[in-house]
Design a protein around this motif. Sequence first.
Motif, PDB file in Angstrom:
ATOM      1  N   ASP A   1      -7.585   1.680   4.284  1.00 55.36           N
ATOM      2  CA  ASP A   1      -8.847   2.541   4.672  1.00 55.36           C
ATOM      3  C   ASP A   1      -8.957   3.245   5.660  1.00 55.36           C
ATOM      4  O   ASP A   1      -9.592   4.471   5.437  1.00 55.36           O
ATOM      5  CB  ASP A   1      -9.960   1.518   4.711  1.00 55.36           C
ATOM      6  N   ALA A   2      -8.216   3.138   6.733  1.00 56.79           N
ATOM      7  CA  ALA A   2      -8.225   4.228   7.841  1.00 56.79           C
ATOM      8  C   ALA A   2      -7.352   5.429   7.391  1.00 56.79           C
ATOM      9  O   ALA A   2      -7.732   6.453   7.844  1.00 56.79           O
ATOM     10  CB  ALA A   2      -7.657   3.542   9.224  1.00 56.79           C
ATOM     11  N   TYR A   3      -6.354   5.246   6.613  1.00 61.10           N
ATOM     12  CA  TYR A   3      -5.465   6.181   6.126  1.00 61.10           C
ATOM     13  C   TYR A   3      -6.179   6.864   5.167  1.00 61.10           C
ATOM     14  O   TYR A   3      -6.201   8.384   5.290  1.00 61.10           O
ATOM     15  CB  TYR A   3      -4.266   5.685   5.464  1.00 61.10           C
ATOM     16  N   ALA A   4      -7.048   6.451   4.231  1.00 65.16           N
ATOM     17  CA  ALA A   4      -7.875   7.156   3.449  1.00 65.16           C
ATOM     18  C   ALA A   4      -8.885   8.165   4.092  1.00 65.16           C
ATOM     19  O   ALA A   4      -8.978   9.193   3.714  1.00 65.16           O
ATOM     20  CB  ALA A   4      -8.432   6.340   2.372  1.00 65.16           C
ATOM     21  N   VAL A   5      -9.624   7.551   5.056  1.00 64.64           N
ATOM     22  CA  VAL A   5     -10.420   8.593   5.891  1.00 64.64           C
ATOM     23  C   VAL A   5      -9.877   9.725   6.645  1.00 64.64           C
ATOM     24  O   VAL A   5     -10.063  10.718   6.477  1.00 64.64           O
ATOM     25  CB  VAL A   5     -11.015   7.791   7.159  1.00 64.64           C
ATOM     26  N   GLN A   6      -8.461   9.520   7.060  1.00 68.25           N
ATOM     27  CA  GLN A   6      -7.648  10.504   7.677  1.00 68.25           C
ATOM     28  C   GLN A   6      -7.130  11.512   6.715  1.00 68.25           C
ATOM     29  O   GLN A   6      -6.952  12.632   6.928  1.00 68.25           O
ATOM     30  CB  GLN A   6      -6.314   9.668   8.273  1.00 68.25           C
ATOM     31  N   ARG A   7      -6.561  10.860   5.454  1.00 67.21           N
ATOM     32  CA  ARG A   7      -6.245  11.805   4.371  1.00 67.21           C
ATOM     33  C   ARG A   7      -7.180  12.811   3.914  1.00 67.21           C
ATOM     34  O   ARG A   7      -7.184  14.188   3.859  1.00 67.21           O
ATOM     35  CB  ARG A   7      -5.862  11.080   3.144  1.00 67.21           C
ATOM     36  N   ARG A   8      -8.385  12.413   3.929  1.00 67.89           N
ATOM     37  CA  ARG A   8      -9.751  13.300   3.517  1.00 67.89           C
ATOM     38  C   ARG A   8     -10.014  14.283   4.530  1.00 67.89           C
ATOM     39  O   ARG A   8     -10.105  15.567   4.104  1.00 67.89           O
ATOM     40  CB  ARG A   8     -11.009  12.423   3.183  1.00 67.89           C
ATOM     41  N   ALA A   9      -9.752  13.886   5.861  1.00 71.95           N
ATOM     42  CA  ALA A   9      -9.898  14.915   7.079  1.00 71.95           C
ATOM     43  C   ALA A   9      -8.916  15.935   6.783  1.00 71.95           C
ATOM     44  O   ALA A   9      -9.307  17.163   7.108  1.00 71.95           O
ATOM     45  CB  ALA A   9     -10.070  13.975   8.041  1.00 71.95           C
ATOM     46  N   TYR A  10      -7.737  15.506   6.775  1.00 70.63           N
ATOM     47  CA  TYR A  10      -6.696  16.351   6.759  1.00 70.63           C
ATOM     48  C   TYR A  10      -6.673  17.306   5.311  1.00 70.63           C
ATOM     49  O   TYR A  10      -6.504  18.471   5.768  1.00 70.63           O
ATOM     50  CB  TYR A  10      -5.174  15.776   6.614  1.00 70.63           C
ATOM     51  N   TYR A  11      -7.237  16.891   4.173  1.00 69.14           N
ATOM     52  CA  TYR A  11      -7.254  17.707   3.218  1.00 69.14           C
ATOM     53  C   TYR A  11      -8.392  18.589   3.403  1.00 69.14           C
ATOM     54  O   TYR A  11      -8.348  19.806   3.032  1.00 69.14           O
ATOM     55  CB  TYR A  11      -7.526  17.030   1.849  1.00 69.14           C
ATOM     56  N   ALA A  12      -9.461  18.200   4.040  1.00 68.52           N
ATOM     57  CA  ALA A  12     -10.794  19.208   4.446  1.00 68.52           C
ATOM     58  C   ALA A  12     -10.137  20.353   5.033  1.00 68.52           C
ATOM     59  O   ALA A  12     -10.663  21.501   5.451  1.00 68.52           O
ATOM     60  CB  ALA A  12     -11.734  18.266   5.022  1.00 68.52           C
ATOM     61  N   LEU A  13      -9.147  19.953   6.351  1.00 69.19           N
ATOM     62  CA  LEU A  13      -8.711  21.217   7.009  1.00 69.19           C
ATOM     63  C   LEU A  13      -8.094  22.178   6.267  1.00 69.19           C
ATOM     64  O   LEU A  13      -7.949  23.363   6.872  1.00 69.19           O
ATOM     65  CB  LEU A  13      -7.789  20.591   7.993  1.00 69.19           C
ATOM     66  N   GLU A  14      -7.482  21.942   5.112  1.00 63.94           N
ATOM     67  CA  GLU A  14      -6.401  22.996   4.536  1.00 63.94           C
ATOM     68  C   GLU A  14      -7.434  23.819   3.667  1.00 63.94           C
ATOM     69  O   GLU A  14      -8.072  23.583   2.886  1.00 63.94           O
ATOM     70  CB  GLU A  14      -5.458  22.345   3.572  1.00 63.94           C
ATOM     71  N   THR A  15      -7.262  25.140   4.194  1.00 61.81           N
ATOM     72  CA  THR A  15      -8.148  26.051   3.417  1.00 61.81           C
ATOM     73  C   THR A  15      -7.450  27.415   3.180  1.00 61.81           C
ATOM     74  O   THR A  15      -7.932  28.283   2.120  1.00 61.81           O
ATOM     75  CB  THR A  15      -9.249  26.662   4.508  1.00 61.81           C
TER      76      THR A  15
ATOM     77  N   ALA B   1       1.054  -1.089  -0.060  1.00 63.81           N
ATOM     78  CA  ALA B   1       0.155  -0.196   0.109  1.00 63.81           C
ATOM     79  C   ALA B   1       0.950   1.143  -0.045  1.00 63.81           C
ATOM     80  O   ALA B   1       2.041   1.357   0.873  1.00 63.81           O
ATOM     81  CB  ALA B   1      -1.028  -0.016   1.055  1.00 63.81           C
ATOM     82  N   ALA B   2       0.812   2.135  -0.948  1.00 65.78           N
ATOM     83  CA  ALA B   2       1.470   3.325  -1.028  1.00 65.78           C
ATOM     84  C   ALA B   2       0.573   4.426  -0.645  1.00 65.78           C
ATOM     85  O   ALA B   2      -0.669   4.893  -0.947  1.00 65.78           O
ATOM     86  CB  ALA B   2       1.888   3.650  -2.472  1.00 65.78           C
ATOM     87  N   TYR B   3       1.268   5.302   0.186  1.00 65.53           N
ATOM     88  CA  TYR B   3       0.299   6.583   0.819  1.00 65.53           C
ATOM     89  C   TYR B   3       0.914   7.772   0.272  1.00 65.53           C
ATOM     90  O   TYR B   3       2.040   7.886  -0.320  1.00 65.53           O
ATOM     91  CB  TYR B   3       0.651   6.536   2.195  1.00 65.53           C
ATOM     92  N   ASP B   4      -0.096   8.958   0.043  1.00 68.04           N
ATOM     93  CA  ASP B   4       0.123   9.982  -0.627  1.00 68.04           C
ATOM     94  C   ASP B   4       1.427  10.538  -0.035  1.00 68.04           C
ATOM     95  O   ASP B   4       1.767  10.714   1.160  1.00 68.04           O
ATOM     96  CB  ASP B   4      -1.062  11.003  -0.179  1.00 68.04           C
ATOM     97  N   PRO B   5       2.163  11.200  -0.771  1.00 65.24           N
ATOM     98  CA  PRO B   5       3.484  11.812  -0.206  1.00 65.24           C
ATOM     99  C   PRO B   5       3.478  12.918   0.612  1.00 65.24           C
ATOM    100  O   PRO B   5       4.232  13.001   1.402  1.00 65.24           O
ATOM    101  CB  PRO B   5       4.168  12.002  -1.503  1.00 65.24           C
ATOM    102  N   LEU B   6       2.392  13.750   0.698  1.00 61.78           N
ATOM    103  CA  LEU B   6       2.030  14.566   1.479  1.00 61.78           C
ATOM    104  C   LEU B   6       1.943  14.142   2.948  1.00 61.78           C
ATOM    105  O   LEU B   6       2.172  14.775   3.775  1.00 61.78           O
ATOM    106  CB  LEU B   6       0.834  15.386   1.121  1.00 61.78           C
ATOM    107  N   SER B   7       1.453  12.909   3.043  1.00 59.34           N
ATOM    108  CA  SER B   7       1.358  12.441   4.392  1.00 59.34           C
ATOM    109  C   SER B   7       2.700  12.311   5.230  1.00 59.34           C
ATOM    110  O   SER B   7       2.715  12.245   6.183  1.00 59.34           O
ATOM    111  CB  SER B   7       0.556  10.887   4.241  1.00 59.34           C
ATOM    112  N   GLY B   8       3.796  12.122   4.324  1.00 56.97           N
ATOM    113  CA  GLY B   8       5.145  11.869   4.975  1.00 56.97           C
ATOM    114  C   GLY B   8       5.152  10.552   5.803  1.00 56.97           C
ATOM    115  O   GLY B   8       5.900  10.247   6.865  1.00 56.97           O
ATOM    116  N   TYR B   9       4.327   9.526   5.479  1.00 55.77           N
ATOM    117  CA  TYR B   9       3.819   8.297   6.259  1.00 55.77           C
ATOM    118  C   TYR B   9       4.793   7.208   5.811  1.00 55.77           C
ATOM    119  O   TYR B   9       4.503   6.185   6.239  1.00 55.77           O
ATOM    120  CB  TYR B   9       2.458   8.182   6.364  1.00 55.77           C
TER     121      TYR B   9
END
Length: 140
Positions: free
Chosen positions: A111-125, A64-72
């Motif tokens: 799946d948990a990462y994907a939920v967290q990723r959406r939440a973090y993206y939603a925080l960026e305004t 599983a590869a995570y978004d590079p923005l996550s630094g994870y």
Amino acid sequence: AFLTDPALYANDGVGLAEQLAQAPLTCARIGNGSIVESHVVHVPSSVRARAAGDGWAAAGDAAAAYDPLSGYGITKALRDAGPLAEAVDRALGGDPTALGAYADGVRRAFDAYAVQRRAYYALETRWAGRVFWKNRGARR
């Protein structure tokens, strides 16, 4: 690193010097440095349909590869190493469910990462009007 959407890059190209000029804090850190060379790599988040099977298992970004923005990425690879080693040990000891359980864990974590990723993206305004962030907002 400069992150963009593949479609934006393909359609508009990316002038790294132009992008850098719009990042005053990064410019200040670079000082008199210059762009000598750059590489473009498409790195989407992804997960294998199955991270393990009969006699094999995928680990790290192969699972599983995570978004590079996550630094994870490195943290995830290290976190996955223990469960995979235990699953291989159990499988070699005759447990036919061990690798499947490992694969299920990879899927649950993604799946948990994907939920967290959406939440973090939603925080960026700060850049809500920029296409990169609009595209991520549409996934909320």
